[in-house]
Write an enzyme that holds these catalytic residues in place. Sequence first.
Site, PDB file in Angstrom:
ATOM      1  N   GLU A 759       0.881  -1.172   0.000  1.00  0.00           N
ATOM      2  CA  GLU A 759       0.000   0.000   0.000  1.00  0.00           C
ATOM      3  C   GLU A 759       0.910   1.210   0.000  1.00  0.00           C
ATOM      4  OE1 GLU A 759      -1.457   3.185   0.720  1.00  0.00           O
ATOM      5  OE2 GLU A 759      -1.768   2.557   2.794  1.00  0.00           O
ATOM      6  N   CYS A 793      -2.532   8.075   4.631  1.00  0.00           N
ATOM      7  CA  CYS A 793      -2.501   7.800   3.194  1.00  0.00           C
ATOM      8  C   CYS A 793      -3.855   8.068   2.562  1.00  0.00           C
ATOM      9  CB  CYS A 793      -2.043   6.370   2.930  1.00  0.00           C
ATOM     10  SG  CYS A 793      -2.852   5.144   3.942  1.00  0.00           S
TER      11      CYS A 793
END
Length: 999
Positions: A759, A793
């Site tokens: 990720e 994020c």
Amino acid sequence: MVLQVQTSTYEAKTQEIAKQLLAATQENRSFFASLRDQMRWDDKLLAWAMSNPGLRVQLFRFIDTLPALHSKSEIASHLQEYLGDESVELPSALKGMLNFANPDSVPGQVAATTVGTAVETLAHKYISGENIKQVIKTVERLRKEKMAFTIDLLGEAVITEAEAQSYLERYLELMQQLVEASKNWTVIPAIDEADGESLPKVQVSVKLTAFYSQFDPLDAKGSEERVSDRIRILLRRAKELGAAVHFDMEQYAYKDITLNILKKLLLEEEFRQRTDIGMTIQAYLRDSEEDVKNVISWLKQRGYPLTIRLVKGAYWDQETIKAAQKHWSQPVYNDKAATDANFETITQLLLENHQYVYSAIGSHNVRSHARAIAIAESLNVPRRRFELQVLYGMGDKVAKALVDRGYRVRVYCPYGELLPGMAYLIRRLLENTANSSFLRQNLENRPIEELLAAPSVKNAETENFPASERPPIPTSSSFFGAPDTDYAQEEGRRKATEAFQRVRQQLGRTYLPLINGEYVNTPQFVDSLNPSNFSEVVGKVGLISVEQAEQAMQAAKAAFPGWRKTPVGERARILRKAADLMEERRAELSAWMVLEVGKPVKEADGEVSEAIDFCRYYADEMERLDKGVIYDIPGETNRYIYQPRGIAVVISPWNFPLAIACGMTVAALVSGNCTLLKPAETSSVITAKLTEILIDAGFPKGVFQYVPGKGSQVGAYLVNHPDTHVIAFTGSQEVGCRIYADAATLKPGQKHMKRVIAEMGGKNAIIVDESADLDQAVVGVVQSAFGYSGQKCSACSRVIVLQPIYDAFVQRLVEATKSLNIGEAELPSTQVGPVIDANARDRIREYIEKGKAESQLALELPAPEHGYFIGPVIFSEVSPNAVISQQEIFGPVLAVIRVKDFQEALGVANGTNYALTGGLYSRTPSHIQQAQTEFEVGNLYINRTITGAIVARQPFGGFKLSGVGSKAGGPDYLLQFLEPRAITENIQRQGFAPIDGVD
């Protein structure tokens, strides 16, 4: 001495009075018969809504959207979109009115005008005026009907300090003008006098949350200080003018802090003897009876009475939804009859204590009013100490009947512009059209005995369970997540305070790596600092060498054969034990995160919940997968099963140091893989605490190992090791791509291809279109962009706004951001804390300078100097191709981009290399549908914040250059740690085979 009268006596008198009141309102009951005759449009809207649930939903959604629609074409288009929905059954007249091909056509314009006028007429039924002049006219009419009033100011949500100050000033002006007008009013004894005492002719109703834009129960002390300063100004001016002030009650989260603030303030010498002040109790809350008892005890201590307004409550849907989403116990009664029963109980409690409290009974239910009158008459309650209240536009005939009986009736009159008042209108429409509404049942000609019957409920529903013992609200998900701490409860705040005290006593300790079940010394150490105060060492962390990394790998290899054979049930049991341990240490784990990575308290607590959820969800999922799949046919068995891959290397980030580290680690472990966890250096103390929990939960030596070290050395060594089977990484795109490339290279002695789960961040956008609820959009963008200083994020770093609302949105966005509190993460008032370290601070500052060179600086807030702080920064008129529009900054920097239409907005949103999260604020059904198919993100959030994904509810992960792999917290995440196998056996022997059910 309080006179006690038997409930049965009250009941007989209640029935007698209720029937008299109902008889006086009989003309209302011809309402439905009149539907066959000529009707006003607003009546038709309500009648149709009552008869069709699908129409009710879509109609109210359309009405909610109206404030944002600026032309007849927009109104016509949205009318067609909402009422053209398949769920809506329309009367032929309205169906024909919607049959236009073009919103700009004459039929479209006629439809927009007709419905717009009808809704405006409807709003005027419930809103007493759009300005003070109209309000004065309304209350003068009410006074002619011998009704008193209280005025409530409608408007936009208070989300900025400028709006909070404006709220106070508007009330001061309102009181001034009402009192000025009242000088010309003749005295009406029924409402202006009682028991020889003159009553204030003017009363206003206010909400505490509107006096401070950052009102928050977690910051009880700070909220009290800011709110109380403005309340004192209001109360002093009210006394000078001779006006009364009543404090409304709002959502459940604010109940306790509201009562506490008022109790403390009204004991101050300046206000202690005031009796022209009131507060509100909501009977649909399970706590409310206990709250009333506490208030009465407090009033006995105070020595001077105040008014208690008793209402049923206006936020039932909102309260039940929030409780379900938060996995909290239900604060409200589920059954309307339970609320009615509680209302009657509290009515009796208030009136039996009339020497200490003035009772104001607010309802539109004839029985509720009759009950109050029956008790008051039985107890001979003085007129000054008892009045009845109704909402403007609701129960008008009942109000007149009550006046005719000689009771003081007060009408709650909201006023303000019709469009900002639409939220209030929706609440009134929901009440009027609900199946359980007394007004609706009365209009539907229900039998009198049914209308006036005593509320009948199950005992369990009326019992006042402690909050911890109340049943949770069921949801459609089979997985029930860990509830976050409810900081509106004093216990939650107390535990947090105590946890900080315990953790602070442990600062500066040394934390060693765990290799093969032993904590080992290392050649190198690093200090982990508190980013809110970088002179404070949170802990010293030992960093392993490459040689120690090899020892950890060999230990994992040795442990793997035994661990892979460990039954899945046993592995799952260890995960659930770890979850239980985290639950026990919740407040402590939160405190460590606040101090080590600068995460504000609420967000740290939410992260603990996520870590707990990962443990329990992946335990459930592995048990599901362990059953395999059966594809048998006659004479042959076919089994599809899974086995662990081998050794997993987990490289976790600092921004979610507990949840992401835990999630990746336990996913690998429960799948049967031996796992090495290498955390980010800046969050290694928290990972050491996670290590303690996993070991205490029962993971054997060598199966799990904690290996902090330099990423460029130890991380690279483990990634490239031939015995590594799976690499789970969360971090930057640069590092993630390097890991992906390294893992693809076959190393000497390697007999497998490595699986990479990565990720790698995002450049996340929120689109705000012209139909958006700006209150909701501004708050959502601020939280998504500046929560945890933009270091998620999933954080919003771009907001794409359509031209018609761009300027208004930016203005409110800037003011809302200015109102945020910036400070040490530990402080309960803090919304924006520090960034993680000096490197991050300096990098973000460089981006800010680039932004100044290519865009307009709309806001740059100052920040404290003693930590790694950067105040929120907003750039406006930003080009979609600007550096700050394309590159991940990972800090509190927001680019606002102007676009001409929704299609361009989607193009800009999709115009980066990332595809992680995105958001849309819109009330246009076609835009919502288009975004669902065309917005290129792994997680799309509509009309809410874009951060805070919840396990088994919003599985998290993106695509493009945001990452590779299945979504964390989703049903296919564990498959990445497993090898699938198909096993087929021919079970025939000499032409026969066992067949189930046949001997």
